[in-house]
Enzyme design. Structure first.
Site, PDB file in Angstrom:
ATOM      1  N   ARG A  99       0.949  -1.166   0.002  1.00  0.00           N
ATOM      2  CA  ARG A  99       0.051   0.036   0.134  1.00  0.00           C
ATOM      3  C   ARG A  99       0.994   1.174  -0.025  1.00  0.00           C
ATOM      4  NH1 ARG A  99      -2.524  -3.938   3.096  1.00  0.00           N
ATOM      5  NH2 ARG A  99      -1.388  -2.912   4.733  1.00  0.00           N
ATOM      6  N   GLU A 152       6.463 -10.426  13.948  1.00  0.00           N
ATOM      7  CA  GLU A 152       5.853 -10.944  15.384  1.00  0.00           C
ATOM      8  C   GLU A 152       6.065 -12.287  15.522  1.00  0.00           C
ATOM      9  OE1 GLU A 152       1.915 -11.238  18.036  1.00  0.00           O
ATOM     10  OE2 GLU A 152       1.820  -9.872  16.311  1.00  0.00           O
TER      11      GLU A 152
END
Length: 178
Positions: A61, A98
Site C-alpha cells: 500500500r 511477530e
C-alpha cells in the site's frame, strides 16, 4: 499533531483481522474517496519542508501513497519490495516479524550516494518494515530525509523506534490499540 477527523472517518476498522484482538485499519476506504485521498496526499506533502530527491515507497500500500506523494512533490520514486520481486541486482535487508522474519529489497542502483530519500507507507505499527527500508537506503549511501505515513498506531511503538534511529516521522492519523 493536527487532528484530521474528516480523514479518520474515511478509514474503516475491521475487528479481529487478521486474527482475534486485532483492529485492522483499512485505508482502502480512504483511497476510494477521491477528495479524501487527495486531501491526505496534500496534507502529507505539506509536512515536507525540504524536497527530497526520491520517495521510497514500501510494498504494497506504500506504493499507492508513495507514488502520489512523489507526484505531488516532484520527486522520483524508489520501490522497496518484498524479496524476489525486483528483476535487477538488489540489496536486501531482513527484519523481524511477530512470528518469524521477512526480507525487503531494492535495486542496487536505485539510490545514488547522497540522495535524500523520504520513506512512505500507509501505516506504521511496530516499525520493523520501515526500519528495514531505512537501513536499505542508508546501505545504498542515501540519506533518510524522513518518513511519512497515513496512520500511526502509537501503542505499538514503531514511530518512536524510527525516531530513535534519527528519522523524522509524520503521520496524519493516530489510532489507539493494535
Amino acid at each position: 499533531m493536527a487532528t484530521y477527523d474528516d480523514l479518520k472517518a474515511l478509514v474503516r476498522t475491521i475487528p479481529d483481522f487478521p486474527r482475534p484482538g486485532i483492529q485492522f485499519r483499512d485505508v482502502t476506504t480512504l483511497l476510494l474517496d477521491a477528495r479524501g485521498f487527495g486531501m491526505a496526499v496534500e496534507r502529507l506533502a505539506a509536512t515536507v519542508v525540504d524536497k527530497p530527491d526520491l520517495i521510497a515507497a514500501i510494498e504494497a500500500r506504500g506504493f499507492i501513497l508513495g507514488t502520489a506523494l512523489a507526484r505531488e512533490l516532484g520527486c522520483g520514486l524508489l520501490l522497496i519490495r518484498k524479496d524476489g520481486k525486483l528483476p535487477g541486482a538488489t540489496i536486501a535487508e531482513d527484519y523481524a516479524l511477530e512470528y518469524g522474519s521477512d526480507r525487503l529489497t531494492m535495486h542496487v542502483d536505485a539510490c545514488a550516494p547522497g540522495a535524500r530519500v523520504l520513506l512512505a507507507d500507509d501505516l506504521i505499527a511496530t516499525g520493523g518494515t520501515a526500519l528495514a527500508a531505512a537501513r536499505l537506503v542508508r546501505r545504498a549511501g542515501g540519506e533518510v530525509a524522513g518518513a511519512r505515513f497515513l496512520i500511526d498506531l502509537p501503542a505499538l511503538g514503531g514511530a518512536e523506534a524510527l525516531r530513535a534511529e534519527g528519522v523524522d516521522v509524520v503521520s496524519l492519523l493516530d489510532f489507539e490499540g493494535s
